[in-house]
Write a protein that holds these residues in place. Sequence first.
Motif, PDB file in Angstrom:
ATOM      1  N   ALA A   1       9.257  -0.181   0.287  1.00  0.00           N
ATOM      2  CA  ALA A   1       9.181   0.966  -0.776  1.00  0.00           C
ATOM      3  C   ALA A   1      10.475   0.474  -1.534  1.00  0.00           C
ATOM      4  N   LEU A   2      10.934  -0.872  -1.138  1.00  0.00           N
ATOM      5  CA  LEU A   2      12.073  -2.190  -1.844  1.00  0.00           C
ATOM      6  C   LEU A   2      11.438  -2.729  -3.303  1.00  0.00           C
ATOM      7  N   ALA A   3      10.185  -3.340  -2.412  1.00  0.00           N
ATOM      8  CA  ALA A   3       9.348  -4.206  -3.398  1.00  0.00           C
ATOM      9  C   ALA A   3       9.150  -2.704  -4.264  1.00  0.00           C
ATOM     10  N   HIS A   4       8.641  -2.265  -4.038  1.00  0.00           N
ATOM     11  CA  HIS A   4       7.807  -1.294  -5.358  1.00  0.00           C
ATOM     12  C   HIS A   4       9.218  -0.590  -6.086  1.00  0.00           C
ATOM     13  N   ILE A   5       9.805  -0.330  -5.837  1.00  0.00           N
ATOM     14  CA  ILE A   5      10.825  -0.022  -6.724  1.00  0.00           C
ATOM     15  C   ILE A   5      11.567  -1.048  -7.317  1.00  0.00           C
ATOM     16  N   GLY A   6      11.131  -2.467  -6.229  1.00  0.00           N
ATOM     17  CA  GLY A   6      12.385  -3.524  -7.675  1.00  0.00           C
ATOM     18  C   GLY A   6      11.100  -4.236  -9.159  1.00  0.00           C
ATOM     19  N   GLY A   7       9.799  -3.954  -8.324  1.00  0.00           N
ATOM     20  CA  GLY A   7       8.554  -4.173  -9.365  1.00  0.00           C
ATOM     21  C   GLY A   7       8.580  -3.159 -10.543  1.00  0.00           C
ATOM     22  N   GLN A   8       9.148  -1.908 -10.226  1.00  0.00           N
ATOM     23  CA  GLN A   8       9.113  -0.865 -11.438  1.00  0.00           C
ATOM     24  C   GLN A   8      10.172  -1.066 -12.225  1.00  0.00           C
ATOM     25  N   LEU A   9      11.088  -1.693 -11.977  1.00  0.00           N
ATOM     26  CA  LEU A   9      11.789  -1.772 -12.708  1.00  0.00           C
ATOM     27  C   LEU A   9      12.209  -3.231 -13.720  1.00  0.00           C
ATOM     28  N   LEU A  10      11.681  -4.141 -12.727  1.00  0.00           N
ATOM     29  CA  LEU A  10      11.343  -5.366 -13.696  1.00  0.00           C
ATOM     30  C   LEU A  10      10.230  -4.918 -14.473  1.00  0.00           C
TER      31      LEU A  10
ATOM     32  N   THR B   1      19.640   0.562 -10.292  1.00  0.00           N
ATOM     33  CA  THR B   1      19.335  -0.155  -9.064  1.00  0.00           C
ATOM     34  C   THR B   1      19.569   0.696  -7.802  1.00  0.00           C
ATOM     35  N   PRO B   2      20.953   0.892  -8.129  1.00  0.00           N
ATOM     36  CA  PRO B   2      21.634   1.646  -6.756  1.00  0.00           C
ATOM     37  C   PRO B   2      20.977   3.020  -6.353  1.00  0.00           C
ATOM     38  N   ILE B   3      20.487   2.826  -6.843  1.00  0.00           N
ATOM     39  CA  ILE B   3      20.303   4.463  -7.095  1.00  0.00           C
ATOM     40  C   ILE B   3      18.679   5.002  -6.579  1.00  0.00           C
ATOM     41  N   PHE B   4      17.309   3.828  -7.157  1.00  0.00           N
ATOM     42  CA  PHE B   4      16.544   3.875  -6.876  1.00  0.00           C
ATOM     43  C   PHE B   4      16.524   3.047  -5.569  1.00  0.00           C
ATOM     44  N   ALA B   5      17.259   1.701  -5.170  1.00  0.00           N
ATOM     45  CA  ALA B   5      17.566   1.269  -4.216  1.00  0.00           C
ATOM     46  C   ALA B   5      18.113   2.137  -2.572  1.00  0.00           C
ATOM     47  N   ALA B   6      18.106   2.896  -2.685  1.00  0.00           N
ATOM     48  CA  ALA B   6      18.572   4.019  -1.828  1.00  0.00           C
ATOM     49  C   ALA B   6      17.901   4.730  -1.289  1.00  0.00           C
TER      50      ALA B   6
ATOM     51  N   ALA C   1      -1.744   4.971 -19.363  1.00  0.00           N
ATOM     52  CA  ALA C   1      -0.409   5.454 -19.436  1.00  0.00           C
ATOM     53  C   ALA C   1       1.208   4.564 -19.121  1.00  0.00           C
ATOM     54  N   PRO C   2       2.218   4.292 -19.573  1.00  0.00           N
ATOM     55  CA  PRO C   2       3.033   3.069 -18.981  1.00  0.00           C
ATOM     56  C   PRO C   2       3.384   4.081 -17.210  1.00  0.00           C
ATOM     57  N   GLY C   3       3.318   5.010 -17.055  1.00  0.00           N
ATOM     58  CA  GLY C   3       3.073   5.637 -15.751  1.00  0.00           C
ATOM     59  C   GLY C   3       2.365   4.985 -14.810  1.00  0.00           C
ATOM     60  N   PHE C   4       1.002   4.880 -15.375  1.00  0.00           N
ATOM     61  CA  PHE C   4       0.262   4.204 -14.703  1.00  0.00           C
ATOM     62  C   PHE C   4       0.144   2.624 -14.289  1.00  0.00           C
ATOM     63  N   PHE C   5       0.552   2.196 -15.052  1.00  0.00           N
ATOM     64  CA  PHE C   5       1.483   0.835 -15.379  1.00  0.00           C
ATOM     65  C   PHE C   5       2.587   0.242 -14.515  1.00  0.00           C
ATOM     66  N   LEU C   6       3.317   1.274 -14.487  1.00  0.00           N
ATOM     67  CA  LEU C   6       4.920   1.145 -13.672  1.00  0.00           C
ATOM     68  C   LEU C   6       4.104   0.999 -11.828  1.00  0.00           C
ATOM     69  N   ALA C   7       3.188   2.029 -11.828  1.00  0.00           N
ATOM     70  CA  ALA C   7       2.912   2.578 -10.601  1.00  0.00           C
ATOM     71  C   ALA C   7       1.867   1.388  -9.837  1.00  0.00           C
TER      72      ALA C   7
END
Lengths: 125, 173
Positions: free
Chosen positions: B120-129, B145-150, B82-88
């Motif tokens: 953690a930053l790389a993780h959220i960066g990849g997911q956002l991309l 981005t600001p919320i996720f980065a924080a 599912a999309p969540g899997f690919f995001l993870a």
Amino acid sequence: MKHWLTLIRPGDWLLMLVAAAAVGVSFPMLWQGGLGERAIIRLDGQVFAEHDLQTRRTVTVPGPLGKTVIAIEPGRARVVSDPGIRQYCVRQGWLSHPGEIAICAPNHVSLAISGRHRAYDSLTY
Amino acid sequence: MTPSRIELRITEEDRRIARLAAAAVGLSLLDAAIPSPLPGVKPGLANIVTLFVLARHGWNTAAWVTGLRVVVGSLLLGQFLAPGFFLALTGALLSLATLALAQHLPRRWFGPVSWSILAALAHIGGQLLLARLWLIPHDGVFLLTPIFAATAVFFGTINGLIVARLLHETQSA
């Protein structure tokens, strides 16, 4: 508490500070359309002058009622004086974010701030 | 026809990976159970295991443990493919890539806290991309981005501290 602090190494503190600062900066950058970069002055709807918000300067615009004086400073701009009756555009004060605009309607003059990217007037979902 | 037999040699490394991956899967289930105001704002507790393994057993083991955690965790949550899997998966791959570089930072100056924040930053960066490219093809995604980065910096710091503490305590024991 002290025990936990000993686990943080000097570089960790540095990285935490840099990351927190970057996050702090990212809020205004992304949520207020970035910083204003240019001031666009229009007379009768036509662009009269366009300046970067970098150096201090004063622009005088000759409108049908008289002279509108606009001040530009690093990062911001405002209408200093205007012959209009109600002085709305003067009382608006400093403009610094993209999309902000001061309109001196009686004298047909407007001062708009633009950023790197063209901002939207509105978005509909 | 002679019956063929397939023998699988289970090494000590395999057992260790399985054990650690099980711990990571447990933590990722716990993670999923925590209510969140916004999808993506999560503590990422399973990363504690990844970082611990990285420090103790090296990057290869950490990659195995993380990969198994993503696949098994998504199977258990009914999220597989599912999309969540690919995001993870994207997040995990990017943070592993970041950790491959981050582990070479001088240990005297940079510890698990730095690794954790960077991962953690790389993780959220990849997911956002991935979200921008595939799920929500609009630049508006980046407004989050600001919320996720924080969140990444906050939980990255906490998880990193937990890892540092775990490493410290298992060392002296």
